[in-house]
Scaffold this motif. Structure first.
Motif, PDB file in Angstrom:
ATOM      1  N   LYS A  56      37.845  30.556  50.353  1.00 46.31           N
ATOM      2  CA  LYS A  56      36.623  31.989  49.697  1.00 46.31           C
ATOM      3  C   LYS A  56      37.769  31.997  48.758  1.00 46.31           C
ATOM      4  O   LYS A  56      38.163  32.665  48.993  1.00 46.31           O
ATOM      5  N   THR A  57      37.584  31.480  47.282  1.00 43.72           N
ATOM      6  CA  THR A  57      38.208  31.993  46.019  1.00 43.72           C
ATOM      7  C   THR A  57      37.549  33.198  44.954  1.00 43.72           C
ATOM      8  O   THR A  57      36.110  32.425  44.648  1.00 43.72           O
ATOM      9  N   ILE A  58      38.068  34.207  44.940  1.00 47.44           N
ATOM     10  CA  ILE A  58      37.440  34.771  44.123  1.00 47.44           C
ATOM     11  C   ILE A  58      37.170  35.003  42.809  1.00 47.44           C
ATOM     12  O   ILE A  58      38.693  35.589  42.431  1.00 47.44           O
ATOM     13  N   THR A  59      36.309  34.723  41.803  1.00 47.26           N
ATOM     14  CA  THR A  59      36.481  35.083  40.431  1.00 47.26           C
ATOM     15  C   THR A  59      35.551  36.017  40.083  1.00 47.26           C
ATOM     16  O   THR A  59      34.792  36.559  40.335  1.00 47.26           O
ATOM     17  N   LEU A  60      35.821  36.492  38.547  1.00 43.50           N
ATOM     18  CA  LEU A  60      35.559  36.768  38.038  1.00 43.50           C
ATOM     19  C   LEU A  60      34.310  36.430  36.583  1.00 43.50           C
ATOM     20  O   LEU A  60      35.597  35.664  36.222  1.00 43.50           O
ATOM     21  N   THR A  66      32.138  43.980  31.893  1.00 48.03           N
ATOM     22  CA  THR A  66      31.582  45.588  32.657  1.00 48.03           C
ATOM     23  C   THR A  66      31.568  45.780  33.211  1.00 48.03           C
ATOM     24  O   THR A  66      30.564  44.879  34.157  1.00 48.03           O
ATOM     25  N   ILE A  67      31.294  46.295  34.706  1.00 48.04           N
ATOM     26  CA  ILE A  67      31.093  46.463  35.681  1.00 48.04           C
ATOM     27  C   ILE A  67      31.038  48.908  36.589  1.00 48.04           C
ATOM     28  O   ILE A  67      31.671  48.608  35.806  1.00 48.04           O
ATOM     29  N   THR A  68      29.821  48.290  36.682  1.00 44.57           N
ATOM     30  CA  THR A  68      29.411  50.186  37.102  1.00 44.57           C
ATOM     31  C   THR A  68      28.701  49.729  38.704  1.00 44.57           C
ATOM     32  O   THR A  68      28.966  51.346  39.502  1.00 44.57           O
ATOM     33  N   SER A  69      29.160  48.949  40.044  1.00 39.05           N
ATOM     34  CA  SER A  69      29.073  48.783  41.131  1.00 39.05           C
ATOM     35  C   SER A  69      30.462  48.872  41.683  1.00 39.05           C
ATOM     36  O   SER A  69      30.651  47.951  41.385  1.00 39.05           O
ATOM     37  N   THR A  70      29.788  49.947  42.462  1.00 34.17           N
ATOM     38  CA  THR A  70      31.566  49.492  43.824  1.00 34.17           C
ATOM     39  C   THR A  70      31.109  48.221  44.738  1.00 34.17           C
ATOM     40  O   THR A  70      31.860  48.284  45.472  1.00 34.17           O
ATOM     41  N   SER A  71      29.472  47.901  44.904  1.00 38.03           N
ATOM     42  CA  SER A  71      29.562  47.172  45.491  1.00 38.03           C
ATOM     43  C   SER A  71      29.659  45.918  44.823  1.00 38.03           C
ATOM     44  O   SER A  71      29.272  44.576  45.851  1.00 38.03           O
ATOM     45  N   ASN A  72      29.892  46.010  43.249  1.00 35.37           N
ATOM     46  CA  ASN A  72      30.521  44.541  43.109  1.00 35.37           C
ATOM     47  C   ASN A  72      31.281  43.587  43.902  1.00 35.37           C
ATOM     48  O   ASN A  72      32.128  44.324  44.316  1.00 35.37           O
ATOM     49  N   PRO A  73      31.112  41.712  44.012  1.00 40.94           N
ATOM     50  CA  PRO A  73      31.818  41.583  45.459  1.00 40.94           C
ATOM     51  C   PRO A  73      33.777  41.244  44.274  1.00 40.94           C
ATOM     52  O   PRO A  73      34.616  41.467  45.398  1.00 40.94           O
ATOM     53  N   PHE A  74      33.657  41.282  42.814  1.00 38.81           N
ATOM     54  CA  PHE A  74      34.914  40.950  42.614  1.00 38.81           C
ATOM     55  C   PHE A  74      35.947  42.656  43.698  1.00 38.81           C
ATOM     56  O   PHE A  74      36.920  42.865  42.984  1.00 38.81           O
ATOM     57  N   VAL A  75      35.164  43.932  43.118  1.00 36.07           N
ATOM     58  CA  VAL A  75      35.927  45.083  43.148  1.00 36.07           C
ATOM     59  C   VAL A  75      36.074  45.255  44.883  1.00 36.07           C
ATOM     60  O   VAL A  75      37.249  45.682  45.512  1.00 36.07           O
ATOM     61  N   LYS A  76      35.383  44.527  45.571  1.00 40.79           N
ATOM     62  CA  LYS A  76      35.389  44.142  46.936  1.00 40.79           C
ATOM     63  C   LYS A  76      37.192  44.197  47.096  1.00 40.79           C
ATOM     64  O   LYS A  76      37.432  43.767  48.265  1.00 40.79           O
ATOM     65  N   HIS A  77      36.978  42.206  46.337  1.00 40.14           N
ATOM     66  CA  HIS A  77      38.004  41.918  46.212  1.00 40.14           C
ATOM     67  C   HIS A  77      38.946  42.328  46.273  1.00 40.14           C
ATOM     68  O   HIS A  77      40.931  42.298  46.629  1.00 40.14           O
ATOM     69  N   CYS A  78      39.517  43.203  45.085  1.00 44.38           N
ATOM     70  CA  CYS A  78      40.400  43.682  44.614  1.00 44.38           C
ATOM     71  C   CYS A  78      40.807  45.110  45.864  1.00 44.38           C
ATOM     72  O   CYS A  78      41.907  45.310  45.962  1.00 44.38           O
ATOM     73  N   VAL A  79      39.780  45.445  46.675  1.00 44.77           N
ATOM     74  CA  VAL A  79      40.731  46.950  47.109  1.00 44.77           C
ATOM     75  C   VAL A  79      40.564  46.065  48.840  1.00 44.77           C
ATOM     76  O   VAL A  79      41.596  46.896  48.593  1.00 44.77           O
ATOM     77  N   LYS A  80      40.421  44.657  48.637  1.00 47.19           N
ATOM     78  CA  LYS A  80      41.079  43.684  49.809  1.00 47.19           C
ATOM     79  C   LYS A  80      42.778  43.738  49.814  1.00 47.19           C
ATOM     80  O   LYS A  80      43.554  43.461  50.630  1.00 47.19           O
ATOM     81  N   SER A  85      48.338  42.463  52.960  1.00 48.10           N
ATOM     82  CA  SER A  85      49.033  42.102  53.043  1.00 48.10           C
ATOM     83  C   SER A  85      49.189  40.175  52.246  1.00 48.10           C
ATOM     84  O   SER A  85      49.164  39.739  52.162  1.00 48.10           O
ATOM     85  N   SER A  86      48.366  39.922  54.468  1.00 48.19           N
ATOM     86  CA  SER A  86      47.769  39.631  54.263  1.00 48.19           C
ATOM     87  C   SER A  86      47.344  38.798  53.311  1.00 48.19           C
ATOM     88  O   SER A  86      47.611  37.045  52.263  1.00 48.19           O
ATOM     89  N   TYR A  87      46.283  38.842  52.694  1.00 48.10           N
ATOM     90  CA  TYR A  87      45.145  38.509  51.637  1.00 48.10           C
ATOM     91  C   TYR A  87      45.890  38.371  50.425  1.00 48.10           C
ATOM     92  O   TYR A  87      46.207  37.360  49.378  1.00 48.10           O
ATOM     93  N   ARG A  88      46.589  40.024  50.266  1.00 43.56           N
ATOM     94  CA  ARG A  88      47.554  39.528  49.006  1.00 43.56           C
ATOM     95  C   ARG A  88      47.926  38.276  48.160  1.00 43.56           C
ATOM     96  O   ARG A  88      47.846  37.599  47.844  1.00 43.56           O
ATOM     97  N   HIS A  89      48.669  37.705  49.781  1.00 46.10           N
ATOM     98  CA  HIS A  89      50.202  36.561  49.038  1.00 46.10           C
ATOM     99  C   HIS A  89      48.678  34.879  49.495  1.00 46.10           C
ATOM    100  O   HIS A  89      49.448  34.159  49.318  1.00 46.10           O
ATOM    101  N   ILE A  90      47.951  35.318  50.243  1.00 47.18           N
ATOM    102  CA  ILE A  90      46.635  34.020  49.776  1.00 47.18           C
ATOM    103  C   ILE A  90      46.817  34.469  48.471  1.00 47.18           C
ATOM    104  O   ILE A  90      46.768  32.780  48.404  1.00 47.18           O
ATOM    105  N   HIS A  91      46.294  35.149  48.373  1.00 53.93           N
ATOM    106  CA  HIS A  91      45.684  35.241  46.598  1.00 53.93           C
ATOM    107  C   HIS A  91      46.952  35.098  45.320  1.00 53.93           C
ATOM    108  O   HIS A  91      46.793  34.880  44.713  1.00 53.93           O
ATOM    109  N   GLY A  92      47.579  35.550  45.622  1.00 51.58           N
ATOM    110  CA  GLY A  92      48.948  35.097  44.695  1.00 51.58           C
ATOM    111  C   GLY A  92      49.053  36.976  43.746  1.00 51.58           C
ATOM    112  O   GLY A  92      49.366  36.406  42.957  1.00 51.58           O
TER     113      GLY A  92
END
Length: 351
Positions: A56-60, A66-80, A85-92
């Motif tokens: 799955k590719t996560i995009t905004l 504006t983002i105000t919720s910590t439950s936002n999918p893109f926020v969760k993507h950024c936390v991962k 490390s693997s997640y960083r290098h998968i997504h570049g």
């Protein structure tokens, strides 16, 4: 501002017949066709997020400002991205926290290619971004303090006003297969001074060493197995954006030996001075630095806890930093800074 809101070194012609690393430890080198380009590979980093990220590719969405919720999918993507490390290098992609490193990354890549690597800026409400950053070059998303805290992983966000989502630079490579001369020159174009890190697991030490290598204009950093990810959040804080400015290659000792042969490099390794060392020891001095000023060389540094690996000790000639005090050795990042300063090309003039 724009309101948008005693240590040793080694010279050697030691030849290695086989890799000391198991396949599981060895990152992956993938040439495409005949172009000999290099790609990031998640196989270098063991993590359960690999399968998830690859599916799955996560995009905004483009209309989100504006983002105000910590439950936002893109926020969760950024936390991962921050945590794995693997997640960083998968997504570049990687997260960079703080105004100063973001400004340095932007300015360096803007000057070098006119193509900033920053994909998105998270800006705290009622805060500013540096005026050096052209807001037409990057996407700006305004967030509240809860989102900043969640994404950055920093509990006290008083000094965190901006977080950047940045592409992993094209100067970072993970290799594992055998290298040819053209591959070596693709990784390090003109290697005169290469820093080789052997099992440096502390991200603060690794980041500081990369920062010093960049400051003293060394030509690249080579990471042997056992080193932490240079895009770890703690390593990024320590290097202050330097890992986006200097070529970094992850591989094994067989690759280092190939570089030595292709570029006729001398091999040096830092190691604490001990009375039972059987290898010859050279004292670091201006005379020594001048004697190798025109020779391409690799400087190998081991971890504070484990020191150099056995293969590094055998492959290199040791050099020590003379010390008047009673301490056995220096912190590896301190010792590395001394070595790199003394051995930098511009500094090696006749005494």
């Amino acid at each position: 501002m724009q309101c948008l809101n005693q240590f040793f070194i080694s010279t050697s012609h030691f030849s290695l017949s086989s890799s000391p690393n198991s396949p599981a430890e060895t990152p992956t080198f993938r040439p495409r066709g005949r172009t000999h380009k290099f790609y990031h590979s998640p196989k270098a980093y063991d993590d359960n997020d690999c399968k998830i990220a690859s599916k799955k590719t996560i995009t905004l969405p483009p209309n989100v400002r504006t983002i105000t919720s910590t439950s936002n999918p893109f926020v969760k993507h950024c936390v991962k991205l921050r945590q794995s490390s693997s997640y960083r290098h998968i997504h570049g992609s990687v997260l960079v926290v703080g105004t100063t490193p973001i400004r340095e990354i932007y300015s360096f890549h803007k000057a070098a290619s006119d193509r900033p690597t920053i994909e998105c800026l998270f800006v705290l409400d009622n805060c500013c971004i540096p005026e050096e950053i052209n807001v037409n070059d990057v996407r700006v998303v305004h967030v509240n303090s809860e989102v900043i805290r969640k994404v950055s992983g920093v509990q006290s966000v008083d000094s965190v006003e901006v977080i950047a989502l940045v592409r992993i630079p094209s100067t970072f490579h993970i290799v594992s297969n055998s290298l040819h001369e053209e591959d070596c020159r693709s990784l390090f174009s003109f290697p005169h001074r290469i820093l080789v890190l052997d099992r440096i697991q502390d991200p603060g030490n690794l980041g500081t060493l990369v920062r010093s290598a960049t400051a003293f204009r060394w030509d690249g950093v080579f990471l042997l197995p056992g080193c932490c990810d240079p895009f770890n959040d703690k390593a990024l804080r320590a290097c202050r954006g330097a890992c986006f400015q200097i070529p970094i290659v992850s591989g094994n000792w067989t690759h280092v030996e190939t570089f030595r042969q292709v570029f006729q490099m001398k091999m040096f390794a830092g190691h604490p001075a001990m009375s039972d060392d059987l290898n010859p020891v050279i004292r670091l001095s201006k005379d020594f630095a001048y004697s190798v000023a025109n020779s391409p060389l690799c400087l190998v540094l081991g971890s504070e806890g484990g020191g150099l690996s056995e293969i590094s000790r055998r492959a290199c000639e040791l050099v020590t930093i003379p010390m008047s005090g009673e301490f056995e050795s220096l912190n590896v990042s301190v010792a590395g800074g001394i070595f790199m300063y003394m051995l930098q090309h511009e500094n090696n003039e006749p005494v």
